[in-house]
Design a protein around this motif. Structure first.
Motif, PDB file in Angstrom:
ATOM      1  N   THR A  59       0.860  -1.337  -0.143  1.00 37.44           N
ATOM      2  CA  THR A  59       0.227   0.028  -0.154  1.00 37.44           C
ATOM      3  C   THR A  59       1.061   1.397   0.441  1.00 37.44           C
ATOM      4  O   THR A  59       1.428   1.546   0.585  1.00 37.44           O
ATOM      5  N   LEU A  60       0.213   2.039  -0.761  1.00 35.35           N
ATOM      6  CA  LEU A  60       1.582   3.778  -0.838  1.00 35.35           C
ATOM      7  C   LEU A  60       0.435   4.371  -0.167  1.00 35.35           C
ATOM      8  O   LEU A  60      -0.587   3.963  -0.450  1.00 35.35           O
ATOM      9  N   GLY A  61       1.341   5.217   1.332  1.00 42.00           N
ATOM     10  CA  GLY A  61       0.709   6.504   1.938  1.00 42.00           C
ATOM     11  C   GLY A  61       0.985   6.812   2.736  1.00 42.00           C
ATOM     12  O   GLY A  61       2.119   6.547   3.247  1.00 42.00           O
ATOM     13  N   PRO A  62       0.455   7.139   3.640  1.00 39.72           N
ATOM     14  CA  PRO A  62       1.003   7.520   4.911  1.00 39.72           C
ATOM     15  C   PRO A  62       1.200   6.633   5.768  1.00 39.72           C
ATOM     16  O   PRO A  62       0.734   5.620   6.301  1.00 39.72           O
ATOM     17  N   VAL A  63       2.297   6.801   6.926  1.00 35.11           N
ATOM     18  CA  VAL A  63       2.468   5.577   7.769  1.00 35.11           C
ATOM     19  C   VAL A  63       2.694   6.161   9.087  1.00 35.11           C
ATOM     20  O   VAL A  63       2.814   6.754   9.180  1.00 35.11           O
ATOM     21  N   ILE A  64       2.151   5.700  10.145  1.00 42.43           N
ATOM     22  CA  ILE A  64       1.738   6.292  11.299  1.00 42.43           C
ATOM     23  C   ILE A  64       1.983   5.651  12.565  1.00 42.43           C
ATOM     24  O   ILE A  64       2.573   6.280  14.027  1.00 42.43           O
ATOM     25  N   ALA A  65       3.021   4.398  12.190  1.00 43.49           N
ATOM     26  CA  ALA A  65       4.041   4.128  13.290  1.00 43.49           C
ATOM     27  C   ALA A  65       4.932   4.268  13.753  1.00 43.49           C
ATOM     28  O   ALA A  65       5.819   5.246  12.751  1.00 43.49           O
ATOM     29  N   GLY A  66       5.208   4.962  14.762  1.00 40.89           N
ATOM     30  CA  GLY A  66       6.180   5.623  15.563  1.00 40.89           C
ATOM     31  C   GLY A  66       7.595   4.948  15.603  1.00 40.89           C
ATOM     32  O   GLY A  66       7.859   4.222  14.608  1.00 40.89           O
ATOM     33  N   ALA A  67       8.313   5.992  15.997  1.00 42.49           N
ATOM     34  CA  ALA A  67       9.624   5.882  15.530  1.00 42.49           C
ATOM     35  C   ALA A  67      10.370   4.548  16.486  1.00 42.49           C
ATOM     36  O   ALA A  67       9.187   4.541  18.121  1.00 42.49           O
ATOM     37  N   HIS A  68      11.390   3.246  16.365  1.00 37.99           N
ATOM     38  CA  HIS A  68      11.495   2.548  17.514  1.00 37.99           C
ATOM     39  C   HIS A  68      12.727   2.984  18.761  1.00 37.99           C
ATOM     40  O   HIS A  68      13.820   3.830  17.697  1.00 37.99           O
ATOM     41  N   ALA A  69      12.451   2.622  19.839  1.00 36.04           N
ATOM     42  CA  ALA A  69      12.840   3.244  20.972  1.00 36.04           C
ATOM     43  C   ALA A  69      14.970   2.816  20.676  1.00 36.04           C
ATOM     44  O   ALA A  69      14.812   1.801  19.935  1.00 36.04           O
TER      45      ALA A  69
END
Length: 391
Positions: free
Chosen positions: A381-391
């Motif tokens: 899927t091409l679109g926004p990635v909402i996952a945050g950064a990995h610690a």
């Protein structure tokens, strides 16, 4: 490629990235390279996230599978999981472990802000490492089992919970964990369910001994410059989390084996005689996982993460690797995320600019390659990635 006014090579950023892509197996998928060869070329694969480390290796091979990488680590032992650059968990080529140990032990230690009252003394560090080596000589232990063994062998002081970590307090002896890895007393074993285990690298490398300091540092610096050069002492220091003054002294001490070049008008160094660079940029599209070595080790950040990439794919402090990135022609050009559900592997890619037809075709191929590596059916899927950064 031209000569600068000072007589050294004058290189463009595109030439530098092109060579790094070639050196790190990101230009074409290798048909024959084995996991240990790939890891050697990267100067180690960051393994804080095990699945990301496996994909770092797999994406550089044409037909490697996740099972083959696991076998290289846990069955063949051509790879070892241990503490590497910056004291972070890495996969290293087992045959290089004595060189890594000699080099990492030569770096001035960092106390990470711990007060003198909290830190281990040199004598206590030696005592803890001796206890770890004895406990792991022919077995695998979880962290709790290893903690009990170390405290029993050294004394209650080793078990005092004084080390802040992950919203908890760890026992004092754990400050020596990375040093234990550097000295060859400890490496990771296979997990017991969800629990991490530790063992001795001497179980599969019986003749282990750290290589002499200078020889090991020469090897490490040349390996780094081969994969990530041209680079400066500051870049090398950042990669190792080492003092800049120490790195400058090392470059100066080895100046006869290095060669000055100019990159976009800025001075940097390469290994003497290793100054062949492509004449133009290379075209490639790659999905790099969390903490991929190319992203963590390559400098300069402002050129690698131009414009929106710096805001979207670096942490506020400028740290690289906390986001999986879309790499186009060696430059960060997007972020991505994956989620597995049964046999399906859903991959969302957020490009920062419109993809060309050729780039979209190559991205489709990269997605198919990931599905094959993980034995899953991929969906893009091409679109926004909402996952945050990995610690």
């Amino acid at each position: 490629m031209t000569r600068s006014t000072t007589g050294g090579l004058s290189l463009s950023w595109s030439q530098v990235t092109a060579r790094r892509l070639v050196r790190q197996g990101l230009d074409i998928h290798s048909q024959s390279a084995r996991p240990a060869e790939i890891v050697r070329a990267l100067c180690g694969a960051h393994a804080q996230v095990a699945s990301a480390a496996f994909w770092s290796i797999g994406l550089r091979g044409a037909s490697l599978t996740s099972t083959e990488v696991k076998d290289a680590l846990w069955t063949e032992h051509s790879l070892v999981k241990t503490f590497g650059p910056r004291g972070t968990v890495h996969l290293l080529a087992t045959q290089d472990l004595p060189l890594w140990a000699g080099a990492l032990l030569a770096i001035p230690p960092s106390h990470n802000g711990h007060s003198k009252e909290v830190r281990l003394t040199p004598e206590q560090t030696d005592e803890v490492i001796k206890a770890i080596a004895a406990a792991l000589v022919d077995t695998e232990l979880t962290i709790d089992e290893l903690s009990d063994a170390v405290i029993a062998a050294t004394g209650p002081w080793a078990g005092e919970r004084v080390m802040p970590a992950f919203n908890d307090m760890w026992p004092r002896w754990r400050m020596a964990l990375a040093q234990s890895g550097f000295r060859g007393a400890l490496c990771f074993g296979p997990n017991q369910g969800t629990k991490v285990t530790y063992t001795s690298p001497r179980r599969f490398l019986p003749a282990f001994a750290p290589v002499e300091e200078r020889s090991a540092l020469v090897w490490l610096l040349k390996s780094y410059l081969s994969a990530y050069g041209p680079a400066t002492p500051q870049h090398f220091a950042q990669w190792l989390n080492a003092p800049r003054s120490w790195a400058r002294e090392l470059f100066n001490a080895l100046s006869d084996e290095l060669e000055e070049v100019s990159v976009n008008g800025s001075l940097a160094w390469a290994v003497a005689g290793d100054t062949a660079f492509p004449s133009s940029s290379l075209q490639s599209v790659r999905l790099l996982p969390y903490f991929d070595a190319y992203i963590v080790g390559s400098q300069s950040r402002e050129l690698l993460f131009p414009g929106q990439a710096a805001q979207r794919a670096l942490t506020p402090s400028g740290q690289a690797g906390n986001y999986p990135v879309l790499l186009i022609n060696g430059i960060v050009a997007g972020v991505w995320h994956q989620r597995r559900s049964g046999r399906w592997l859903d991959i969302t890619v957020e490009p920062f600019d419109q993809l060309t037809a050729t780039q979209r075709h190559e991205l489709d191929g990269q997605v198919e390659r990931m599905g094959a590596f993980l034995n899953a059916q991929p969906r893009l899927t091409l679109g926004p990635v909402i996952a945050g950064a990995h610690a």
